[in-house]
Design an enzyme around this catalytic site. Structure first.
Site, PDB file in Angstrom:
ATOM      1  N   SER A  81       0.814  -1.214   0.000  1.00 17.65           N
ATOM      2  CA  SER A  81       0.000   0.000   0.000  1.00 17.65           C
ATOM      3  C   SER A  81       0.844   1.259   0.000  1.00 17.65           C
ATOM      4  O   SER A  81       0.306   2.353  -0.143  1.00 17.65           O
ATOM      5  CB  SER A  81      -0.919   0.013   1.231  1.00 17.65           C
ATOM      6  OG  SER A  81      -0.148  -0.027   2.426  1.00 17.65           O
TER       7      SER A  81
ATOM      8  N   HIS B 157      -2.217  -2.669  -6.143  1.00 18.02           N
ATOM      9  CA  HIS B 157      -2.699  -2.432  -4.783  1.00 18.02           C
ATOM     10  C   HIS B 157      -4.208  -2.611  -4.711  1.00 18.02           C
ATOM     11  O   HIS B 157      -4.975  -1.730  -5.099  1.00 18.02           O
ATOM     12  CB  HIS B 157      -2.297  -1.024  -4.324  1.00 18.02           C
ATOM     13  CG  HIS B 157      -2.781  -0.695  -2.948  1.00 18.02           C
ATOM     14  ND1 HIS B 157      -3.085   0.594  -2.551  1.00 18.02           N
ATOM     15  CD2 HIS B 157      -3.032  -1.476  -1.864  1.00 18.02           C
ATOM     16  CE1 HIS B 157      -3.498   0.583  -1.300  1.00 18.02           C
ATOM     17  NE2 HIS B 157      -3.478  -0.658  -0.857  1.00 18.02           N
TER      18      HIS B 157
ATOM     19  N   GLU C 109      -5.126   0.148  -7.485  1.00 19.11           N
ATOM     20  CA  GLU C 109      -4.083   1.046  -7.966  1.00 19.11           C
ATOM     21  C   GLU C 109      -3.039   0.236  -8.726  1.00 19.11           C
ATOM     22  O   GLU C 109      -2.428  -0.674  -8.170  1.00 19.11           O
ATOM     23  CB  GLU C 109      -3.422   1.780  -6.793  1.00 19.11           C
ATOM     24  CG  GLU C 109      -4.308   2.825  -6.149  1.00 19.11           C
ATOM     25  CD  GLU C 109      -3.633   3.541  -4.998  1.00 19.11           C
ATOM     26  OE1 GLU C 109      -3.654   4.782  -4.966  1.00 19.11           O
ATOM     27  OE2 GLU C 109      -3.085   2.844  -4.112  1.00 19.11           O
TER      28      GLU C 109
ATOM     29  N   ASN D 273      -3.535   6.495  -0.330  1.00 18.92           N
ATOM     30  CA  ASN D 273      -2.990   6.675   1.019  1.00 18.92           C
ATOM     31  C   ASN D 273      -2.321   8.035   1.187  1.00 18.92           C
ATOM     32  O   ASN D 273      -2.375   8.632   2.261  1.00 18.92           O
ATOM     33  CB  ASN D 273      -2.000   5.558   1.336  1.00 18.92           C
ATOM     34  CG  ASN D 273      -2.705   4.285   1.764  1.00 18.92           C
ATOM     35  OD1 ASN D 273      -3.776   4.318   2.360  1.00 18.92           O
ATOM     36  ND2 ASN D 273      -2.135   3.145   1.421  1.00 18.92           N
TER      37      ASN D 273
END
Length: 787
Positions: free
Chosen positions: A474, A495, A507, A545
């Site tokens: 991540s 991801h 992702e 994130n």
């Protein structure tokens, strides 16, 4: 047999039975558009004068019955008169089908959604194929709309209010078995019995009208059900007006003094002009665009630059070579089937993607994430090989996958034969050598770089030269992992978000040396898995994130300053998030948040205090919900009171409310100095502003760093990956509604009061920012979708 062919439809007559085959030209799925409606009107005109004993409507496409109406054409509608006319035309057509003099049967396989189900409801009988692909539903509310072609009128009367309202208000989809139980369909058949079941049409029984239905059919019963539903949707209706509109239409259908269809038409017409509907339609089209990215747009991470051209962005992009009709499919090849140059000048070996089929997927680590990814891949027809440290863990991984599949069977989302086939495609091992025949391996082990590098090196030693290695990390550097292999061009990030079966976003992380072929292969895989990909660069935290942590970090900082966690969570729920930031960090795990925050420290200013505070909580074993204590206390998994953090706070460096240095000079001449230090109205509370603005600003920094190619990708990713309030359209869409002058002023005021971390990014300060592609661009570019 007599056969007649027309555009989109083919009519065959055999022994008094007319079969109308539906095969919408130029589309992989049957969808309603103006051309299809026109041709269906001709078909119905012919059937109205027919002496046939029965009519069967069937799809000639293996993809399904009818996916619904073309969302692109819905988005193109403008003006109440045009919208009302389109809705009225569909209502009239389906009313004619309902009045046909012979029995009409909808033979349903695969999706039967939106306008497709409204079409089926107009038929006198419905039969469905017993398959996991068969789904019946009315998802219009997810676009900020209501069913407009009679769905709000016919469905409640077919299956009752209790069964119909979740389909209308929540977009709930039913399997064939669930639809049979609800009385929506008359028969279910397995594939081997499909044709024989259709030939026995005269034996179909009318769905039973049990005691519950008889209670619902009473005036008091209907009043109670509708009143209860009204109370349940009261809070959400403020942000999603389609909920109240749907109830209004449903209620009108049972009122003899009203024309329910006219009310449905009027409510639909009013909704399409609302900001919520416009944002949700645009979101849908963005999602379709992400799933159908052509080679050039998916692999280029070129920054948007508003200063290079003063025209509106949609005009600039329409002037570029962005031809949706000739778009290269992610399976490889340009419009003419030949290789095409990549956006950065390299030549893609797209032919190799076609030649090397992706058949076997390896997964290192069969924990929650690995098992979820493997189960999904097996369901989509891939062979899956799990690798664990030892035989005991490998067996535990297989048991985890089996439980996931068992749960799908229990919920009737999977048939026994589909269950057996999926499970037969999965195996587990504790030897790297057993991964040798994998075409792609997904690493899903602990988030430690040394462990991941060791895994990558071991894989590179046993895999065949064409195989691709990806990490489900991540936040960690893909390039650093690739350096442990001899194939950096075939290394990338993939991801997935937890839980895999529910989260739509993936992702696709492109490192410096990742080849075009690898990106294309992964885009195709993600689309095949039914997920939505966003291509990002290999930078700390990637996109989601990185944008999320300034929001979470600011919430933690506010708790350190003395704000109540409940107050923060309550305000953000009012903003439209499914849960507040403090709830979220407890749910994800403080250890996970601390690790991700650590990888972002050098790109996020003033984050050290927050990271240290999270680290102190983790050191005490306070991991959040999974440990029973985080920012809240948890009893048997249920959230209790806010935890006592006084001991931690007394030993922590609590950030001061104001930072030295005062307000930075305003660079924008249109912002007047008397407003310095005062917020301009943005329709947000003080808490909402302080928590949401960091996300908006961080998207700007991501655009500066070329993390993604287009700002709409950030909006889509934050909605799909974090639950950012969909009705607001994402951080950049929200910024547009706030306005650039107000946004920049308020960021500067926040910076003066709370710290330089709020300083507006250069991308937001640039002339004309923020600005996103307008709905009209989405309509003109021709991204297709259905409802």
């Amino acid at each position: 047999m007599i056969s007649k062919v027309a555009n989109h439809f083919r009519m065959e007559e055999d022994n008094g039975v007319v079969t109308v085959w539906i095969d919408v030209a130029g589309s992989s799925m049957n969808v309603f558009n103006s051309s299809v409606i026109e041709r269906l009107e001709d078909v119905v005109t012919e059937l109205e004068s027919s002496t046939a004993d029965a009519v069967i409507f069937r799809s000639a496409k293996p993809s399904g019955f009818f996916a619904g109406a073309d969302v692109k054409q819905i988005a193109q509608l403008s003006g109440r008169e045009e919208v009302s006319a389109v809705v009225a035309r569909g209502q009239k057509l389906f009313a004619r089908i309902e009045r046909l003099p012979m029995p009409t049967i909808a033979a349903i396989h695969g999706p039967c959604l939106g306008g497709g189900l409204e079409f089926a409801l107009a038929c006198s009988q419905r039969i469905a194929l017993d398959s996991s692909a068969t789904r019946l539903g009315l998802p219009e509310v997810q676009l900020g709309l209501i069913p407009g072609w009679g769905g709000s009128q016919r469905l409640p009367k077919r299956i009752g209010l209790i069964a119909a309202l979740p389909m209308i208000l929540q977009g709930k989809k039913l399997t064939a078995a669930q639809a049979l139980k609800a009385g929506l369909i008359h028969a279910v058949a397995k594939e081997a019995d499909w044709e024989a079941t259709l030939s026995r049409r005269s034996t179909f029984s009318k769905p039973a009208n049990g005691l519950r239905r008889r209670l619902e059919d009473s005036y008091l019963g209907r009043w109670f059900i509708l009143r209860t539903a009204e109370k349940k949707i009261a809070r959400d209706s403020k942000n999603y007006p389609a909920l109240a509109a749907a109830l209004t239409a449903v209620r009108a259908g049972f009122d003899r003094r009203c024309d329910g269809f006219a009310v449905e038409r009027d409510e639909f017409t009013k909704l399409i002009e609302t900001p919520t509907c416009r944002n949700l339609l645009t979101l849908f089209l963005w999602r379709e665009e992400a799933r159908n990215l052509n080679f050039r747009s998916s692999t280029s991470l070129r920054r948007e630059d508003s200063t290079a051209d003063s025209r509106p962005r949609f005009e600039r992009q329409m002037a570029e070579s962005h031809d949706w009709q000739n778009m290269a499919e992610v399976s490889g090849g340009g419009a003419d089937g030949h290789d095409e140059p990549a956006a950065d000048g390299r030549t893609s070996r797209l032919g190799e993607v076609d030649q090397q089929k992706l058949r076997t997927i390896g997964i290192i680590g069969a924990g929650a994430m690995g098992a979820g990814i493997g189960q999904l891949a097996a369901l989509k027809g891939y062979d899956v090989v799990f690798k664990e440290l030892n035989r005991e863990l490998a067996d535990a991984g297989m048991a985890r996958v089996t439980r996931l599949l068992d749960d799908m069977v229990a919920k009737r989302r999977l048939s026994k034969s589909e269950y057996d086939a999926a499970l037969a495609r999965v195996q587990a091992t504790n030897n790297f050598e057993d991964m040798a025949d994998c075409d792609l391996v997904i690493e899903a082990v602990v988030e430690k770089m040394d462990v991941k590098r060791a895994v990558f090196a071991s894989l590179a030693a046993v895999l065949k030269p064409h195989a691709v290695i990806v990490s489900n990390t991540s936040a960690l550097s893909i390039g650093e992992m690739a350096a442990a292999t001899s194939r950096p061009d075939r290394v990338a990030g993939l991801h997935f978000f937890n839980p895999v079966h529910r989260m739509d976003l993936v992702e696709v992380v492109r490192a410096k040396d990742t080849s075009d072929d690898t990106v294309m292969m992964l885009l195709k895989l993600v689309k095949t898995l039914g997920k939505t990909p966003i291509v990002t660069s290999d930078s700390p935290g990637f996109l989601v994130n990185r944008v999320l942590f300034p929001y979470i970090g600011e919430a933690v900082r506010m708790v350190m300053e003395g704000h109540s966690p409940r107050e923060l969570d309550r305000e953000i729920k009012k903003f439209g998030m499914p849960m507040g930031p403090i709830e979220l960090v407890d749910h994800v795990g403080l250890d996970v948040a601390w690790h991700v925050a650590g990888t972002l420290e050098h790109v996020l200013p003033e984050s050290g205090d927050v990271i240290r505070f999270l680290g102190n909580m983790v050191a005490r074993g306070w991991m959040g919900k999974k440990s029973g204590r985080g920012f809240y206390d948890y009893i048997e998994g249920k959230r209790g009171d806010a935890a006592d953090l006084s001991a931690l706070l007394s030993s922590a460096h609590v950030p001061t409310e104001n930072k030295p240095g005062g307000v930075r000079p305003f660079e924008d001449s249109d912002v007047q100095r008397p407003n310095i230090g005062a917020f301009l109205d943005d329709r947000l509370s003080d808490i909402q502003r302080r928590l949401v603005y960091p996300m908006i600003n961080e998207v700007g920094f991501c655009m500066q760093d070329e993390v993604v190619a287009k700002s709409w990708m950030a909006d889509l990713a934050m909605i799909l990956g974090t639950g950012f309030a969909p009705f607001r359209g994402g951080p950049m869409t929200l910024a547009e509604s706030i306005g650039p002058q107000t946004l920049r002023n308020n960021l500067n005021v926040l910076a003066a009061r709370h710290g330089e971390r709020f300083k507006p990014s250069a991308w937001l300060v640039a002339a004309g920012r923020p600005s996103r592609e307008t709905n009209s661009q989405q309509r003109q570019e021709g991204v297709n979708g259905t409802v």
